[in-house]
Scaffold this motif. Structure first.
Motif, PDB file in Angstrom:
ATOM      1  N   SER A  86       0.830  -1.212   0.000  1.00 30.87           N
ATOM      2  CA  SER A  86       0.000   0.000   0.000  1.00 30.87           C
ATOM      3  C   SER A  86       0.863   1.262   0.000  1.00 30.87           C
ATOM      4  O   SER A  86       0.519   2.252  -0.642  1.00 30.87           O
ATOM      5  CB  SER A  86      -0.946   0.001   1.198  1.00 30.87           C
ATOM      6  OG  SER A  86      -0.211  -0.008   2.407  1.00 30.87           O
ATOM      7  N   LEU A  87       1.993   1.229   0.705  1.00 31.61           N
ATOM      8  CA  LEU A  87       2.880   2.392   0.714  1.00 31.61           C
ATOM      9  C   LEU A  87       3.542   2.601  -0.639  1.00 31.61           C
ATOM     10  O   LEU A  87       3.704   3.739  -1.098  1.00 31.61           O
ATOM     11  CB  LEU A  87       3.943   2.256   1.806  1.00 31.61           C
ATOM     12  CG  LEU A  87       3.430   2.267   3.242  1.00 31.61           C
ATOM     13  CD1 LEU A  87       4.582   2.073   4.219  1.00 31.61           C
ATOM     14  CD2 LEU A  87       2.679   3.544   3.543  1.00 31.61           C
ATOM     15  N   LEU A  88       3.921   1.516  -1.282  1.00 26.32           N
ATOM     16  CA  LEU A  88       4.527   1.630  -2.609  1.00 26.32           C
ATOM     17  C   LEU A  88       3.509   2.151  -3.625  1.00 26.32           C
ATOM     18  O   LEU A  88       3.836   2.988  -4.467  1.00 26.32           O
ATOM     19  CB  LEU A  88       5.097   0.286  -3.059  1.00 26.32           C
ATOM     20  CG  LEU A  88       6.305  -0.201  -2.253  1.00 26.32           C
ATOM     21  CD1 LEU A  88       6.674  -1.625  -2.671  1.00 26.32           C
ATOM     22  CD2 LEU A  88       7.480   0.734  -2.435  1.00 26.32           C
ATOM     23  N   ALA A 100       0.903   4.020  -2.888  1.00 22.29           N
ATOM     24  CA  ALA A 100       0.659   5.423  -2.538  1.00 22.29           C
ATOM     25  C   ALA A 100       1.789   6.312  -3.048  1.00 22.29           C
ATOM     26  O   ALA A 100       1.539   7.408  -3.559  1.00 22.29           O
ATOM     27  CB  ALA A 100       0.508   5.571  -1.028  1.00 22.29           C
ATOM     28  N   LEU A 101       3.016   5.845  -2.915  1.00 26.77           N
ATOM     29  CA  LEU A 101       4.160   6.597  -3.438  1.00 26.77           C
ATOM     30  C   LEU A 101       4.040   6.757  -4.951  1.00 26.77           C
ATOM     31  O   LEU A 101       4.233   7.861  -5.485  1.00 26.77           O
ATOM     32  CB  LEU A 101       5.472   5.901  -3.091  1.00 26.77           C
ATOM     33  CG  LEU A 101       6.736   6.518  -3.701  1.00 26.77           C
ATOM     34  CD1 LEU A 101       6.934   7.944  -3.216  1.00 26.77           C
ATOM     35  CD2 LEU A 101       7.955   5.653  -3.371  1.00 26.77           C
ATOM     36  N   HIS A 102       3.688   5.685  -5.634  1.00 28.40           N
ATOM     37  CA  HIS A 102       3.529   5.744  -7.095  1.00 28.40           C
ATOM     38  C   HIS A 102       2.461   6.767  -7.479  1.00 28.40           C
ATOM     39  O   HIS A 102       2.664   7.592  -8.380  1.00 28.40           O
ATOM     40  CB  HIS A 102       3.174   4.356  -7.638  1.00 28.40           C
ATOM     41  CG  HIS A 102       2.985   4.339  -9.112  1.00 28.40           C
ATOM     42  ND1 HIS A 102       1.741   4.446  -9.704  1.00 28.40           N
ATOM     43  CD2 HIS A 102       3.881   4.249 -10.123  1.00 28.40           C
ATOM     44  CE1 HIS A 102       1.878   4.418 -11.012  1.00 28.40           C
ATOM     45  NE2 HIS A 102       3.169   4.301 -11.294  1.00 28.40           N
ATOM     46  N   GLU A 103       1.325   6.736  -6.780  1.00 25.85           N
ATOM     47  CA  GLU A 103       0.238   7.671  -7.081  1.00 25.85           C
ATOM     48  C   GLU A 103       0.650   9.112  -6.775  1.00 25.85           C
ATOM     49  O   GLU A 103       0.356  10.025  -7.549  1.00 25.85           O
ATOM     50  CB  GLU A 103      -1.020   7.299  -6.294  1.00 25.85           C
ATOM     51  CG  GLU A 103      -2.232   8.117  -6.655  1.00 25.85           C
ATOM     52  CD  GLU A 103      -2.682   7.977  -8.100  1.00 25.85           C
ATOM     53  OE1 GLU A 103      -3.304   8.937  -8.621  1.00 25.85           O
ATOM     54  OE2 GLU A 103      -2.423   6.926  -8.740  1.00 25.85           O
ATOM     55  N   SER A 104       1.356   9.316  -5.669  1.00 25.33           N
ATOM     56  CA  SER A 104       1.823  10.658  -5.310  1.00 25.33           C
ATOM     57  C   SER A 104       2.785  11.209  -6.351  1.00 25.33           C
ATOM     58  O   SER A 104       2.703  12.381  -6.726  1.00 25.33           O
ATOM     59  CB  SER A 104       2.509  10.632  -3.947  1.00 25.33           C
ATOM     60  OG  SER A 104       1.593  10.291  -2.940  1.00 25.33           O
ATOM     61  N   LEU A 105       3.706  10.376  -6.813  1.00 28.14           N
ATOM     62  CA  LEU A 105       4.656  10.817  -7.838  1.00 28.14           C
ATOM     63  C   LEU A 105       3.948  11.114  -9.156  1.00 28.14           C
ATOM     64  O   LEU A 105       4.305  12.056  -9.867  1.00 28.14           O
ATOM     65  CB  LEU A 105       5.757   9.774  -8.028  1.00 28.14           C
ATOM     66  CG  LEU A 105       6.716   9.624  -6.845  1.00 28.14           C
ATOM     67  CD1 LEU A 105       7.641   8.439  -7.055  1.00 28.14           C
ATOM     68  CD2 LEU A 105       7.492  10.906  -6.606  1.00 28.14           C
ATOM     69  N   LYS A 106       2.923  10.327  -9.463  1.00 27.17           N
ATOM     70  CA  LYS A 106       2.130  10.568 -10.678  1.00 27.17           C
ATOM     71  C   LYS A 106       1.404  11.912 -10.577  1.00 27.17           C
ATOM     72  O   LYS A 106       1.407  12.703 -11.523  1.00 27.17           O
ATOM     73  CB  LYS A 106       1.135   9.414 -10.865  1.00 27.17           C
ATOM     74  CG  LYS A 106       0.469   9.387 -12.218  1.00 27.17           C
ATOM     75  CD  LYS A 106      -0.246   8.060 -12.438  1.00 27.17           C
ATOM     76  CE  LYS A 106      -1.635   8.158 -11.929  1.00 27.17           C
ATOM     77  NZ  LYS A 106      -2.473   6.985 -12.193  1.00 27.17           N
ATOM     78  N   GLY A 154       0.819  18.131   0.433  1.00 30.75           N
ATOM     79  CA  GLY A 154       0.186  17.161  -0.471  1.00 30.75           C
ATOM     80  C   GLY A 154      -0.842  17.808  -1.368  1.00 30.75           C
ATOM     81  O   GLY A 154      -0.587  18.818  -2.007  1.00 30.75           O
TER      82      GLY A 154
END
Length: 171
Positions: free
Chosen positions: A30-32, A34-40, A128
């Motif tokens: 879930s953290l990975l 979330a990180l992917h979505e945040s970077l996107k 954010g």
């Protein structure tokens, strides 16, 4: 990986062999994600736009707090954060009680000071995906909680400063 002397809990082939065919650990999927979505999201917004939005959020939060009688904790403007604003409470306001009122009565979570600043300082986060409407809502709740605690100020002055700052800064 087998010869590595560093920490390797998640990538340990020894652990994998011991637990196989089951997984040897539960990765933070879930953290990975979330990180992917945040970077996107950051890529879509653009780094400069992201930085500018957070600079305006910081300025608006500071101005709003000043209007409510708080004082700036970090004195040097170039040292102030664009993602969290710390301020000392007006005379007579216990921030522990303020934070409790915000949470229980208005569903808003803020953090306070620690050690010698406990009961004296609040920290307003604006990081954010936060925007002017988020900050206006937070300040609306803050104003209502301050009124509940008997603080005297012009209602709407903090929220008004948020709106004014975003209007002047072109969002």
């Amino acid at each position: 990986m087998e010869r590595s002397t560093g920490p390797n809990y998640y990538w340990s082939f020894e652990r994998l062999r011991h637990f196989y065919p089951m997984s040897s650990s539960s990765p933070a999927v879930s953290l990975l994600l979330a990180l992917h979505e945040s970077l996107k999201m950051l890529d879509e917004e653009g780094l400069e736009t992201f930085r500018r939005r957070h600079a305006v959020l910081g300025k608006a939060a500071e101005r709003g707090l000043l209007k409510l009688g708080f004082s700036t904790f970090v004195q040097a403007p170039h040292r102030r954060s664009h993602i969290i604003t710390s301020a000392l409470a007006p005379q007579g306001i216990d921030t522990g009680q303020l934070l409790k009122t915000l949470s229980t009565s208005y569903g808003v979570t803020m953090t306070g000071g620690q050690a010698h600043l406990k009961g004296k300082l609040i920290r307003v986060g604006h990081v954010g995906a936060a925007d002017a409407l988020d900050l206006s809502g937070i300040f609306g709740a803050l104003e209502m909680a301050l009124l509940d605690l008997g603080h005297t100020f012009t209602p709407g002055s903090g929220v008004g400063e948020i709106i004014r700052t975003f209007h002047e800064e072109g969002r």
